[in-house]
Design a protein around this motif. Structure first.
Motif, short mmCIF file in Angstrom:
data_model
loop_
_atom_site.label_atom_id
_atom_site.label_comp_id
_atom_site.label_asym_id
_atom_site.label_seq_id
_atom_site.Cartn_x
_atom_site.Cartn_y
_atom_site.Cartn_z
N MET A 271 0.73 -1.44 -0.66
CA MET A 271 -0.22 -0.30 0.12
C MET A 271 1.16 1.27 -0.06
O MET A 271 0.42 2.56 -0.47
CB MET A 271 -0.62 0.20 1.33
N ALA A 272 2.06 1.00 0.79
CA ALA A 272 2.71 2.40 0.25
C ALA A 272 3.63 2.53 -0.95
O ALA A 272 3.00 3.65 -1.51
CB ALA A 272 3.96 1.85 1.54
N ILE A 273 3.51 1.23 -1.72
CA ILE A 273 4.21 1.94 -2.85
C ILE A 273 3.13 2.40 -3.20
O ILE A 273 3.70 3.62 -4.32
CB ILE A 273 4.86 0.49 -3.74
N SER A 274 2.08 2.08 -3.93
CA SER A 274 1.13 2.95 -4.35
C SER A 274 0.58 4.54 -4.05
O SER A 274 0.80 4.98 -4.54
CB SER A 274 -0.53 1.70 -3.94
N SER A 275 0.82 4.05 -2.80
CA SER A 275 0.44 6.20 -2.30
C SER A 275 1.63 6.83 -2.87
O SER A 275 1.59 8.17 -3.14
CB SER A 275 0.21 6.02 -0.81
N VAL A 276 3.05 6.52 -2.47
CA VAL A 276 4.50 7.29 -3.20
C VAL A 276 3.78 7.29 -4.19
O VAL A 276 4.23 7.98 -4.70
CB VAL A 276 5.23 6.25 -2.82
N VAL A 277 4.10 5.89 -5.34
CA VAL A 277 3.59 6.16 -6.83
C VAL A 277 2.62 7.68 -6.78
O VAL A 277 2.63 8.35 -7.82
CB VAL A 277 3.43 5.11 -7.20
N ASN A 278 1.84 7.46 -5.60
CA ASN A 278 0.67 8.57 -6.37
C ASN A 278 0.96 9.49 -6.23
O ASN A 278 0.74 11.02 -6.86
CB ASN A 278 -1.18 8.19 -5.01
N ILE A 279 1.84 10.14 -4.92
CA ILE A 279 2.11 10.85 -5.20
C ILE A 279 3.06 12.35 -5.95
O ILE A 279 3.04 13.04 -6.87
CB ILE A 279 3.04 11.72 -3.70
N LEU A 280 4.15 11.38 -6.30
CA LEU A 280 4.56 10.95 -7.59
C LEU A 280 4.82 11.55 -8.34
O LEU A 280 4.27 12.78 -9.76
CB LEU A 280 5.55 9.91 -7.45
N ALA A 327 4.23 -4.42 -9.31
CA ALA A 327 3.05 -3.87 -8.41
C ALA A 327 3.04 -1.87 -9.05
O ALA A 327 2.57 -1.19 -8.97
CB ALA A 327 2.57 -3.82 -6.85
N MET A 328 4.91 -1.75 -8.41
CA MET A 328 5.08 -0.36 -8.60
C MET A 328 4.91 -0.22 -10.14
O MET A 328 4.34 0.99 -10.37
CB MET A 328 6.59 -0.44 -8.53
N VAL A 329 5.00 -1.23 -11.28
CA VAL A 329 4.70 -0.60 -12.70
C VAL A 329 3.13 -0.07 -12.43
O VAL A 329 2.73 0.39 -13.14
CB VAL A 329 5.40 -1.47 -13.56
N THR A 330 2.55 -1.37 -12.36
CA THR A 330 1.13 -1.06 -12.09
C THR A 330 0.48 -0.02 -11.62
O THR A 330 -0.37 1.06 -12.14
CB THR A 330 0.72 -1.81 -12.14
N TRP A 331 0.79 0.65 -10.33
CA TRP A 331 0.28 1.95 -10.04
C TRP A 331 1.16 3.23 -10.30
O TRP A 331 0.77 4.08 -10.78
CB TRP A 331 0.85 1.76 -8.41
N LEU A 332 1.78 2.61 -10.88
CA LEU A 332 2.40 4.08 -11.84
C LEU A 332 2.11 4.40 -13.07
O LEU A 332 1.58 5.73 -13.22
CB LEU A 332 4.07 4.19 -12.12
N GLY A 333 1.25 3.15 -13.83
CA GLY A 333 0.62 3.63 -15.30
C GLY A 333 -0.95 4.09 -14.45
O GLY A 333 -1.74 4.83 -15.38
N GLY A 334 -1.38 3.69 -13.43
CA GLY A 334 -3.24 4.03 -12.98
C GLY A 334 -2.89 5.05 -12.22
O GLY A 334 -4.10 5.36 -11.89
N SER A 335 -1.82 5.85 -11.61
CA SER A 335 -1.65 6.82 -10.87
C SER A 335 -2.32 8.22 -11.46
O SER A 335 -2.75 9.20 -10.67
CB SER A 335 -0.75 6.97 -10.39
N VAL A 336 -1.88 8.77 -13.11
CA VAL A 336 -1.97 9.97 -13.69
C VAL A 336 -3.57 10.03 -13.38
O VAL A 336 -3.45 11.59 -13.12
CB VAL A 336 -1.76 9.90 -14.35
N PRO A 337 -4.33 9.60 -13.73
CA PRO A 337 -5.75 10.19 -14.05
C PRO A 337 -5.85 10.62 -12.85
O PRO A 337 -7.59 11.28 -12.60
CB PRO A 337 -6.68 9.01 -14.34
#
Length: 436
Positions: A271-280, A327-337
Motif C-alpha cells: 500500500m505504501a508503494i501505491s501511495s508514494v507513486v500517487n504522490i509522484l 505492483a510499482m509499475v502497475t500503480w505508476l500507470g494507474g496514478s495519473v488519472p
C-alpha cells in the motif's frame, strides 16, 4: 481578485481536506468488508448487498445536496461551512462503522444504519468541497496544478490509511488483529480527518461570488444538464471505473495477503508503494500535461497500467521483491488519472456554463460524488458475490477456487476497469482551450 493566480498556501490548505476524505473513505473501502465477514459474522454476500442497497438513497441524496450547494450562501462562504457540517458526522461515522458491536443477528441491521449515515455525511462534506475547486481555480493551469496537489494529498491520505492501519490493529491487539482494534483505529483516523477539514475551513478563502437566483431545477433541466451532457457522462464513466478499480483491488488486498500470501505484514509495504507513486504522479502530471495534454497523457498512462496488470497477475505467487516491483509499475500507470480527474470535471463545468448560460457546479459535482460512492457499492457487491460464489469461508484455509476468486478481485477485474477508462477517454472531446 478573480484574475489572481492561486498561491501555494491556498492550494495546499485546500487539498488538506482531500487527505481527510481519503483517510475515512479508504479505510472503510479496504477494511469494512473484512471486518464484517471475519469479526461481525456477516456473510460476504450479505455485506456486498448492503453496499449496493445503501447507494439507492444516494441516487436522490447526491443531486439534492448539489442543489442545496447551489442555493447556499453563508457568512463563511458558499462551500466551506459544509466541510464542518458534514465533516463532524463523517468522522464519527468512521468509528460507528468499525465499532465491535454485539447485536447478534441484528449486526447486519446496525451496519445498514451506520453505513448509510456515512454515505449521507460524506455527501454533505464532499460535494461542496469538490465544487469549491471551480471557485478557486479559474485558469486551466491553476486547475491542473490544484487537481494534482489534491491528488497528492489523496495519495497522502491513502498512505496513512493503508500503511498504518494493519500495524495499528496489531498494536491494539498485542500482535494480532482483533475486532476491538478497528474501533480504536476509527477514533484516531476520525480525529485526524476532522483536523484536516479544519485546515481548509480556517485557512482557505473562497473567491467572491454573486448570488443570483438559481434556476428552477426541473426534471427536464436536470436531464439536460446531466444525461445529455456528453463530456460529463464520459468523465463520470471514467471516474466510476477509476475508483471501481482501486476499490476492488484494495478491498481484496487484505484477503490476498492473509490467505494467498499468508503474510499480512507485506500489505503495508504494498500500500505504501501505491501511495508514494500517487504522490509522484501528482508532482509530475502538470509538467507532462503541458507537453501532451490531459487527455493524451491519461490514455497513455492507463494503457501502461492495463498491460502491467498482466505482469502483476503473473507475479502474484512470485517472490515478494518481484511482486512489489510489478505492483510499482502497475500503480505508476494507474496514478495519473487520479491526479487529473478534478481538472477534467472543472473543465466540464465551464463547458456547461458556456452552453447553458449559468453555472451548475453543485449539480455536476454531485454526479461525480454519486459515481464515487456507486463504484464503492459495486465493488462491495461484486467482491461479496465473487467471494461467496467461489466458496470463501472466514478464518479458515481457502480452497484453490476461493483463492482464484480473491485473485480475480485483486488483479483481473481492476485491469478490465482500466480498459473502461481508456474507452471513455477515447470518446471524450474537450474544447480546444481546455486541452492542456
Amino acid at each position: 481578485m478573480d484574475s489572481e493566480r492561486l498561491t501555494v498556501k491556498t492550494k495546499v490548505c485546500y487539498a488538506a481536506s482531500e487527505a481527510g476524505m481519503l483517510i475515512i473513505s479508504y479505510t472503510l473501502a479496504t477494511q469494512l468488508m473484512f471486518f464484517m465477514t471475519d469479526f461481525l459474522g456477516i456473510t460476504a454476500a450479505a455485506a456486498g448487498t448492503m453496499f449496493l442497497v445503501a447507494r439507492i438513497w444516494d441516487a436522490v441524496n447526491d443531486p439534492m445536496m448539489g442543489i442545496i450547494t447551489e442555493r447556499s450562501y453563508a457568512r463563511w462562504g458558499k462551500y466551506r461551512p459544509w466541510l464542518l457540517i458534514g465533516g463532524i458526522p463523517l468522522a464519527v461515522s468512521l468509528f460507528l462503522n468499525l465499532n465491535n458491536v454485539h447485536f447478534g443477528a441484528q449486526n447486519l441491521l446496525y451496519m445498514y444504519v451506520v453505513y448509510i449515515l456515512f454515505g449521507m455525511a460524506y455527501t454533505v462534506a464532499f460535494i461542496p468541497y469538490t465544487t469549491m475547486l471551480s471557485n478557486l481555480a479559474r485558469t486551466p493551469q491553476d486547475r491542473a496544478s490544484l487537481s494534482s496537489i489534491k491528488g497528492g494529498f489523496q495519495g497522502g491520505g491513502v498512505l496513512i490509511a493503508s500503511v498504518l492501519t494493519v500495524p495499528l490493529l496489531q498494536f491494539f491487539g498485542k500482535g494480532k488483529i482483533t475486532a476491538d482494534g478497528f474501533g480504536k483505529v476509527g477514533i484516531i483516523y476520525g480525529a485526524l480527518a476532522l483536523a484536516l477539514f479544519c485546515v481548509t475551513f480556517f485557512m482557505v478563502k473562497e473567491r467572491p461570488v454573486q448570488a443570483p437566483t438559481p434556476p428552477k431545477y426541473t426534471a427536464k433541466l436536470l436531464a439536460r444538464l446531466i444525461f445529455k451532457n456528453r463530456n460529463l457522462m464520459l468523465i463520470v464513466v471514467m471516474y466510476f471505473f477509476m475508483y471501481l478499480r482501486i476499490f476492488l483491488s484494495n478491498s481484496a488486498a487484505i484477503y490476498y495477503f492473509t490467505y494467498s500470501r499468508n503474510n499480512v505484514g507485506i500489505m503495508p509495504v504494498y500500500m505504501a508503494i501505491s501511495s508514494v507513486v500517487n504522490i509522484l504522479a501528482a508532482v509530475f502530471a502538470p509538467r507532462l500535461t503541458k507537453r501532451l495534454g490531459k487527455r493524451t497523457l491519461t490514455i497513455l498512462s492507463v494503457l501502461v497500467c492495463v498491460v502491467s496488470y498482466g505482469g502483476l497477475y503473473a507475479a502474484r505467487s512470485a517472490s515478494v521483491p518481484v511482486f512489489l516491483a510489478a505492483a510499482m509499475v502497475t500503480w505508476l500507470g494507474g496514478s495519473v488519472p487520479y491526479a487529473l480527474i478534478w481538472a477534467f470535471v472543472a473543465d466540464v463545468t465551464d463547458e456547461t456554463e458556456r452552453r447553458e448560460g449559468f453555472r451548475a457546479d453543485g449539480i455536476l459535482y454531485s454526479v461525480t460524488s454519486f459515481a464515487n460512492k456507486f463504484s464503492g457499492a459495486i465493488s462491495g457487491f461484486v467482491s461479496g458475490a465473487v467471494l461467496g460464489a467461489t466458496g470463501y469461508v472466514a478464518n479458515q484455509a481457502q480452497t484453490n477456487t476461493a483463492l482464484f476468486g480473491i485473485d480475480a478481485i485483486m488483479f483481473i477485474l481492476p485491469a478490465l476497469c482500466m480498459v473502461g477508462v481508456v474507452i471513455a477517454m477515447l470518446l471524450y472531446r474537450p474544447e480546444k482551450q481546455e486541452e492542456k
